[in-house]
Design a protein around this motif. Structure first.
Motif: not given
Length: 216
Positions: A7-12, A49-50, A60-79
């Motif tokens: 998506a970033n590439i397509a936007a650029l 990512v650059i 050429a021109t460069t831009l930098e961006a960082t993707l953060t994969l975060e976990d804010t969800t507690p464990p699921n105890l439905d089972n």
């Protein structure tokens, strides 16, 4: 992560402007690779990512961006199901029975908990269990209330509560006792005291010979 990068590439490609190059299709690249994930906890982490935008003349021109994969969800105890339980009091074995019950609950929660960013809950289930927390109801019987905490690698926690009841539903064991009919010689003045003494002796004998795992 792959979709975010695409998506970033397509936007650029659509937003870049150049007076001598009106079409940046295929001219945006990145050094993105999922293997560049810097782990923070569980399967979460960051990917820096650059992005390089190059015109037809090689400028050429460069831009930098960082993707953060975060976990804010507690464990699921439905089972999971840790329910209140009652077990028969067993005297000297009470503490071991309670310890085993608590350990079994922890093992069950380690196996049944689910978390998309943490696939292994080994050692991540704790409880505030202590046999000394027994609230006595009668004899050696009573209840122990326990809170179980299931925490994922990122520190998100869920709790469950359960109560163990040590109950006594067994009558005293008199198999080692013998109280027999007794014949006493009648006495014109001491009959009542003789009967009282006979009854007291029987009570003392039963107190000494009766057995009960939950009544010491």
């Amino acid at each position: 992560a792959n979709d975010w990068n695409a998506a970033n590439i397509a936007a650029l490609e659509t937003c870049g402007a150049d007076t001598c190059d009106t079409d940046f299709n295929g001219q945006v690249t990145s050094d993105y690779a999922y293997t560049n994930l810097v782990s923070t906890c569980g399967q979460g982490g960051t990917i820096a990512v650059i992005y390089t935008i190059t015109d037809d003349c090689g400028n050429a021109t460069t831009l930098e961006a960082t993707l953060t994969l975060e976990d804010t969800t507690p464990p699921n105890l439905d089972n999971c199901s840790v329910t209140d339980q009652s077990i028969e009091c067993s005297g000297d074995d009470n503490e071991q029975l309670a310890n085993d019950w608590n350990a079994a609950n922890i093992a069950a929660l380690e196996a049944c908990g689910a978390d998309t960013c943490d696939t292994d809950f080994n050692g991540q289930v704790t409880s505030d269990y202590a046999y000394s927390n027994l609230v006595s109801t009668c004899g050696q019987g009573g209840t122990i209330a326990v809170i179980y905490t299931i925490t994922d690698d990122c520190g998100n926690a869920t709790t469950l509560e359960a109560t163990l009841t040590l109950e006594d539903t067994v009558v005293p064991d008199l198999s080692g006792c013998s109280v027999e009919n007794t014949t006493l010689e009648c006495s014109d003045t001491d009959n009542e005291s003789l009967a009282d003494a006979w009854n007291a002796d029987n009570i003392a004998a039963l107190e000494a010979c009766a057995a009960d795992a939950c009544d010491t």
